[in-house]
Design an enzyme around this catalytic site. Structure first.
Site, PDB file in Angstrom:
ATOM      1  NE  ARG A 224      -4.209  -1.581   0.187  1.00 26.84           N
ATOM      2  CZ  ARG A 224      -4.374  -2.583  -0.695  1.00 26.84           C
ATOM      3  NH1 ARG A 224      -3.469  -2.802  -1.631  1.00 26.84           N
ATOM      4  NH2 ARG A 224      -5.436  -3.347  -0.635  1.00 26.84           N
ATOM      5  CG  HIS A 272      -3.733  -0.486  -6.846  1.00 26.52           C
ATOM      6  ND1 HIS A 272      -4.073   0.049  -5.636  1.00 26.52           N
ATOM      7  CD2 HIS A 272      -3.656  -1.833  -6.642  1.00 26.52           C
ATOM      8  CE1 HIS A 272      -4.221  -0.921  -4.741  1.00 26.52           C
ATOM      9  NE2 HIS A 272      -3.975  -2.080  -5.332  1.00 26.52           N
TER      10      HIS A 272
HETATM   11  C1  GLV Z   1      -5.400  -5.113  -4.161  1.00 28.52           C
HETATM   12  O1  GLV Z   1      -4.748  -4.170  -3.846  1.00 28.52           O
HETATM   13  C2  GLV Z   1      -6.031  -6.018  -3.225  1.00 28.52           C
HETATM   14  O2  GLV Z   1      -6.027  -5.740  -2.026  1.00 28.52           O
HETATM   15  O3  GLV Z   1      -6.544  -7.057  -3.684  1.00 28.52           O
END
Ligand code: GLV
Length: 309
Positions: A224, A272
């Site tokens: 994160r 992401h």
């Molecule tokens: C992606 O970041 C997840 O938590 O699956």
């Protein structure tokens, strides 16, 4: 009784379709369609409207739509009795492993640099690194981190892992606890962060940690954004201590246009995308947990609410 989706981010229809395939008898609805909040026992959530769950007094379980649960844990209004579960999916773990490999290989062979040179029509060769030259360190050796470690090991990398607690995996060298963090870091050329985000791991990749890595190390963050202190990372790259970083996660997503990561020559950013949940792959475990929750049975992939993962 229904399985209720609380998300304003994902396109909902593919989830509804996959859940109906996995459990044709289960009613699946969006939270906006709820008639009677008292009847809701099971929620499937991703970036839900914060505070909303306090209005559901009989909620037994909230399932994340992904591997991470920080987006649920950071809501102070989750009812005390509500259990939280996460997704553990071989496809997600493999996607992450393949993405990590792509970033490592791109760094080793200088592909980002050649892309910039191509834009300037510059023909300039430089030496590259080989798999046999590099030690990869994985921070976070749970289900996903362990899979990534074993995958990279099978590609020929020398791999070590670091986690909070001693783990059961013995196929690669594993360090644990803050006492062993420096020993882990000092031998690593590529550091991959796959930690869960908790109050303890927030900001763990600050300059004190990063400077323990050997000169020229490369940092990959697939955990994160809040694991990294952005300014410290930039400082360590600008000083020449780190060779650069590949970042897939950020404190604020989308990454704000004015953020220095966008234009930093040593930083490769991606939006992401290291692993995207495939609804059809995870729907069976969500339906299974729905059935278990409504029947008060033990749940799969239960999160320890005190630990935060
Ligand atoms: C992606 O970041 C997840 O938590 O699956």
């Amino acid at each position: 009784m229904s399985l209720v989706i609380f998300s304003n981010v994902h396109k909902i229809q593919p989830w509804i379709d996959a859940l109906k395939d996995a459990g044709p008898d289960v009613e699946v609805i969006s939270y906006e369609q709820i008639q009677d909040r008292e009847k809701v026992q099971f929620a499937l959530a991703w970036n839900h409207p914060k505070g909303i769950f306090k209005n559901y007094p009989n909620l037994k379980c909230i399932s994340s739509m992904g591997a991470g649960v920080d987006h649920i844990m950071n809501d102070p209004d989750i009812p005390g009795q509500t259990k939280i579960v996460r997704i553990i999916d071989p496809l997600l773990s493999q996607d992450l492993a393949e993405f990590a490999l792509s970033l490592i290989m791109s760094h080793m062979r200088g592909l980002g640099k050649y892309f910039h040179l191509q834009n300037k029509k510059v023909w300039k060769k430089s030496m590259y690194k080989r798999i046999a030259d590099l030690k990869v360190g994985i921070m976070g050796t749970g289900a996903i981190g362990n899979h990534v470690a074993l995958f990279l090991q099978s590609c020929g990398f020398s791999v070590a892992g670091w986690g909070k607690n001693p783990g059961k995996h013995t196929e690669y060298r594993r360090f644990h606890g803050y006492d062993q963090l420096d020993e882990f870091l000092c031998n690593i050329n590529i550091l991959i962060c796959l930690l869960p985000l908790t109050p303890e791991t927030e900001g763990i990749l600050d300059k004190h940690t990063l400077q323990k890595l050997p000169q020229g190390a490369y940092v990959i963050n697939l955990g994160r954004g809040l694991h990294i202190i952005d300014q410290d990372l930039i400082e360590m790259i600008d000083k020449g201590h780190l060779a650069g970083a590949g970042l897939d996660v950020f404190e604020h997503e989308p990454l704000p246009a004015e953020h220095p990561f966008w234009s930093h020559p040593g930083i490769q950013i991606t939006p992401h995308v290291a692993s995207l949940t495939t609804p059809a792959s995870v729907a069976p475990q969500i339906i299974e947990n729905y059935r278990r929750a409504v029947n008060d049975q033990d749940l799969l992939n239960l999160v320890n609410r005190d630990q935060g993962y």
